[in-house]
Motif scaffolding. Structure first.
Motif, short mmCIF file in Angstrom:
data_model
loop_
_atom_site.label_atom_id
_atom_site.label_comp_id
_atom_site.label_asym_id
_atom_site.label_seq_id
_atom_site.Cartn_x
_atom_site.Cartn_y
_atom_site.Cartn_z
N TYR A 11 44.00 48.13 43.46
CA TYR A 11 43.03 47.04 43.32
C TYR A 11 42.84 46.84 41.82
O TYR A 11 42.31 47.72 41.12
N ALA A 12 43.28 45.67 41.33
CA ALA A 12 43.36 45.50 39.88
C ALA A 12 42.83 44.15 39.43
O ALA A 12 42.81 43.17 40.18
N ASP A 13 42.42 44.13 38.17
CA ASP A 13 41.89 42.94 37.49
C ASP A 13 42.75 42.74 36.24
O ASP A 13 42.99 43.68 35.49
N PHE A 14 43.22 41.51 36.01
CA PHE A 14 44.10 41.25 34.88
C PHE A 14 43.40 41.30 33.53
O PHE A 14 44.07 41.33 32.49
N GLU A 15 42.09 41.29 33.52
CA GLU A 15 41.35 41.38 32.27
C GLU A 15 40.79 42.78 32.03
O GLU A 15 40.09 43.02 31.05
N CYS A 16 41.08 43.70 32.93
CA CYS A 16 40.59 45.07 32.83
C CYS A 16 41.47 45.87 31.87
O CYS A 16 42.67 46.03 32.12
N HIS B 58 34.60 39.32 34.22
CA HIS B 58 35.81 38.88 33.53
C HIS B 58 36.23 37.47 33.91
O HIS B 58 37.33 37.03 33.55
N GLU B 59 35.39 36.79 34.64
CA GLU B 59 35.72 35.43 35.05
C GLU B 59 35.39 34.43 33.93
O GLU B 59 34.54 34.70 33.09
N PRO B 60 36.09 33.27 33.91
CA PRO B 60 37.12 32.80 34.85
C PRO B 60 38.54 33.27 34.50
O PRO B 60 39.49 32.96 35.22
N ALA C 94 42.13 33.15 36.67
CA ALA C 94 43.17 32.28 36.12
C ALA C 94 44.49 33.05 35.97
O ALA C 94 45.57 32.53 36.30
N ASN C 95 44.41 34.27 35.51
CA ASN C 95 45.61 35.09 35.38
C ASN C 95 46.19 35.43 36.76
O ASN C 95 47.42 35.44 36.95
N ASP D 12 39.11 41.90 28.70
CA ASP D 12 37.64 41.81 28.74
C ASP D 12 37.13 40.38 28.91
O ASP D 12 36.11 40.00 28.35
N GLY D 13 37.88 39.59 29.68
CA GLY D 13 37.44 38.23 29.98
C GLY D 13 37.85 37.19 28.96
O GLY D 13 37.53 36.01 29.13
#
Length: 251
Positions: free
Chosen positions: A77-82, A114-116, A120-121, A151-152
């Motif tokens: 489970y991942a976030d592209f801005e993390c 970290h939105e948007p 978007a990524n 970091d967004g």
């Protein structure tokens, strides 16, 4: 009494000069011998932008990297801005490459903070994958992590994905990726997963799983696999294991 000195003839003197010149030339060549031509040095995989090698035949979400017949799956489970996800991506990829009994499944979880940019990524990689298949998807993931400011902050202004195809652009102009990302994000929240990266290790043979928080290092992943393989859990519900430092993965 006067001693007559030996006076060499002109021909003998000329030959002597030639011999001296030849000796000087040989000595010079010996000191300045040309070095052998060096062969081109092949750069390591980390130093080059080599394309991601895929062995999976999955043609769409959920995207998997690795062998389709692998017994175990690591769902990330991942976030592209993390920033932690970005640092963990090449580490986990190397570990998966070294352990063919495990494959890797991507699960979007863009964090609200970290939105948007995060979504978007995620839209970008989904559309590149939709247009180009699994190899294109994982290459896009790698590219985003290599270029995002994190970091967004998102990608630098004016930077676009190289070689975007008309099919990928058509996807970006639609709402298809948004539906998928929202569905995966909501699923993670329902499972109580709120931070990234989080890993769910699944034994596809028994259906049992373990939940691991953070960028888990190689020894902890192997310990979790051993636990699942030995039937250490009696239910399919997830269990939590503490995250450890990245250490010297892969192991």
């Amino acid at each position: 009494m006067q001693i007559n000195r030996f006076m060499p003839s002109r021909s003998v003197a000329f030959v002597a000069l030639l011999l001296i010149a030849a000796l000087i030339a040989a000595a010079w060549l010996g000191l300045h011998r040309q070095a052998p031509t060096a062969e081109p040095i092949s750069l390591s995989a980390e130093a080059t932008a080599a394309p991601v090698t895929m062995t999976s035949t999955s043609s769409g979400p959920p995207w998997r990297y690795g062998r389709d017949d692998a017994r175990f799956t690591v769902i990330e489970y991942a976030d592209f801005e993390c920033p932690f996800c970005r640092a963990y991506f090449p580490v986990l990829k190397r570990w998966i490459d070294a352990h063919p009994e495990v494959n890797w499944q991507w699960h979007h979880l863009p964090l609200t903070t970290h939105e948007p940019a995060a979504s978007a990524n995620a839209r970008l990689v989904e559309c590149v994958g939709e247009a180009g298949g699994p190899t294109a998807f994982w290459q896009a993931v790698e590219w985003v992590y290599a270029h995002t400011r994190g970091d967004g902050q998102g990608l630098p202004e004016g930077l676009g994905y190289p070689g975007i195809t008309p099919s990928a652009q058509q996807c970006l102009d639609s709402e298809r990726p948004d539906t998928l990302i929202r569905t995966q994000s909501a699923s993670a929240v329902q499972e109580g997963i709120k931070v990234t990266p989080t890993l769910r290790l699944q034994d596809r043979q028994s259906g049992k799983t373990l939940l691991l928080h953070g960028p888990v290092e190689g020894d902890a992943l192997l310990s979790a696999i051993d636990l699942l393989a030995a039937g250490g859990t009696t239910e399919t519900a997830s269990k939590e294991m503490p995250a450890e430092s990245l250490g010297d993965m892969p192991r």
